[in-house]
Scaffold this motif. Structure first.
Motif, PDB file in Angstrom:
ATOM      1  N   ALA A  79      32.049  38.606  36.087  1.00  0.00           N
ATOM      2  CA  ALA A  79      33.046  39.672  36.040  1.00  0.00           C
ATOM      3  C   ALA A  79      32.811  40.692  37.154  1.00  0.00           C
ATOM      4  O   ALA A  79      33.759  41.133  37.812  1.00  0.00           O
ATOM      5  N   ALA A  83      35.383  41.526  40.170  1.00  0.00           N
ATOM      6  CA  ALA A  83      35.818  42.903  40.405  1.00  0.00           C
ATOM      7  C   ALA A  83      35.547  43.332  41.839  1.00  0.00           C
ATOM      8  O   ALA A  83      36.377  44.011  42.460  1.00  0.00           O
ATOM      9  N   TYR A  88      38.090  47.934  42.751  1.00  0.00           N
ATOM     10  CA  TYR A  88      38.168  48.767  41.549  1.00  0.00           C
ATOM     11  C   TYR A  88      39.342  49.719  41.667  1.00  0.00           C
ATOM     12  O   TYR A  88      39.760  50.046  42.778  1.00  0.00           O
ATOM     13  N   VAL A  92      39.383  44.886  32.253  1.00  0.00           N
ATOM     14  CA  VAL A  92      38.643  43.763  31.686  1.00  0.00           C
ATOM     15  C   VAL A  92      39.185  43.553  30.278  1.00  0.00           C
ATOM     16  O   VAL A  92      39.276  44.504  29.497  1.00  0.00           O
ATOM     17  N   ARG A  93      39.569  42.321  29.998  1.00  0.00           N
ATOM     18  CA  ARG A  93      40.132  42.000  28.684  1.00  0.00           C
ATOM     19  C   ARG A  93      39.425  40.793  28.103  1.00  0.00           C
ATOM     20  O   ARG A  93      39.080  39.874  28.822  1.00  0.00           O
ATOM     21  N   GLN A  94      39.318  40.782  26.791  1.00  0.00           N
ATOM     22  CA  GLN A  94      38.917  39.563  26.114  1.00  0.00           C
ATOM     23  C   GLN A  94      40.057  38.569  26.252  1.00  0.00           C
ATOM     24  O   GLN A  94      41.216  38.949  26.369  1.00  0.00           O
ATOM     25  N   CYS A 106      37.839  49.684  34.025  1.00  0.00           N
ATOM     26  CA  CYS A 106      36.485  49.830  34.567  1.00  0.00           C
ATOM     27  C   CYS A 106      36.530  50.274  36.018  1.00  0.00           C
ATOM     28  O   CYS A 106      37.252  49.703  36.831  1.00  0.00           O
ATOM     29  N   ILE A 112      31.865  47.713  33.701  1.00  0.00           N
ATOM     30  CA  ILE A 112      32.163  46.341  33.279  1.00  0.00           C
ATOM     31  C   ILE A 112      31.102  45.855  32.304  1.00  0.00           C
ATOM     32  O   ILE A 112      31.408  45.319  31.240  1.00  0.00           O
ATOM     33  N   ILE A 116      31.817  44.831  28.395  1.00  0.00           N
ATOM     34  CA  ILE A 116      31.561  43.481  27.898  1.00  0.00           C
ATOM     35  C   ILE A 116      30.574  43.514  26.734  1.00  0.00           C
ATOM     36  O   ILE A 116      30.739  42.792  25.747  1.00  0.00           O
ATOM     37  N   LEU A 124      36.634  36.324  29.008  1.00  0.00           N
ATOM     38  CA  LEU A 124      37.104  37.510  29.717  1.00  0.00           C
ATOM     39  C   LEU A 124      38.157  37.176  30.752  1.00  0.00           C
ATOM     40  O   LEU A 124      38.131  36.117  31.359  1.00  0.00           O
ATOM     41  N   THR A 125      39.082  38.105  30.972  1.00  0.00           N
ATOM     42  CA  THR A 125      39.944  38.062  32.137  1.00  0.00           C
ATOM     43  C   THR A 125      39.818  39.412  32.824  1.00  0.00           C
ATOM     44  O   THR A 125      39.609  40.435  32.166  1.00  0.00           O
ATOM     45  N   LEU A 126      39.934  39.422  34.137  1.00  0.00           N
ATOM     46  CA  LEU A 126      39.941  40.672  34.888  1.00  0.00           C
ATOM     47  C   LEU A 126      41.225  40.717  35.689  1.00  0.00           C
ATOM     48  O   LEU A 126      41.681  39.704  36.218  1.00  0.00           O
TER      49      LEU A 126
END
Length: 131
Positions: A79, A83, A88, A92-94, A106, A112, A116, A124-126
């Motif tokens: 992650a 990033a 930035y 950040v998502r589940q 973040c 991050i 997490i 995770l997805t960013l």
């Protein structure tokens, strides 16, 4: 009649009722409920695209819908690397979440890692700017 689910949890519950009905559910009820859920949610082959954020983003891109740049990470180090390449801030998502839980804005690698650590589920997805 249609069922209009209000969130991911409800959609997943309805999907589960069709894909793996509870033991002991009468066949007539299972068939009637399954038909109503299929009518409401559409073809089961596309259900995961609606609740898996990474798949949903890719589906949107393929259909010409602008979505945020992003990638999938397996862990905190991945992650942070993603990033760094996106720039930035990032979101950040589940992979699976509901009602904003499991999402964090973040500004740094430390943010991050903290986000997490706070997430209750892996995957995770960013994402960042719209493309």
């Amino acid at each position: 009649a249609l069922i209009l689910p209000g969130d991911d949890i409800t959609v997943r519950t309805l999907m589960q009722l069709v894909l793996d009905p509870p033991a002991g559910l009468r066949e007539d009820i299972r068939n009637e409920l399954g038909a109503l859920i299929r009518k409401s949610l559409g073809n089961p082959a596309g259900w995961m695209d609606t609740v898996d954020k990474a798949r949903l983003f890719e589906l949107a891109r393929r259909n010409g819908i602008a979505v945020a740049e992003g990638a999938i990470a397996d862990d905190a180090d991945g992650a942070v690397a993603i990033a760094a390449s996106l720039g930035y801030p990032v979101i950040v998502r589940q992979m699976f979440g509901a009602a904003g839980r499991g999402a964090a804005r973040c500004e740094s690698a430390a943010d991050i890692r903290a986000a997490i650590t706070a997430f209750p589920v892996a995957g995770l997805t960013l994402s960042t700017r719209l493309t």
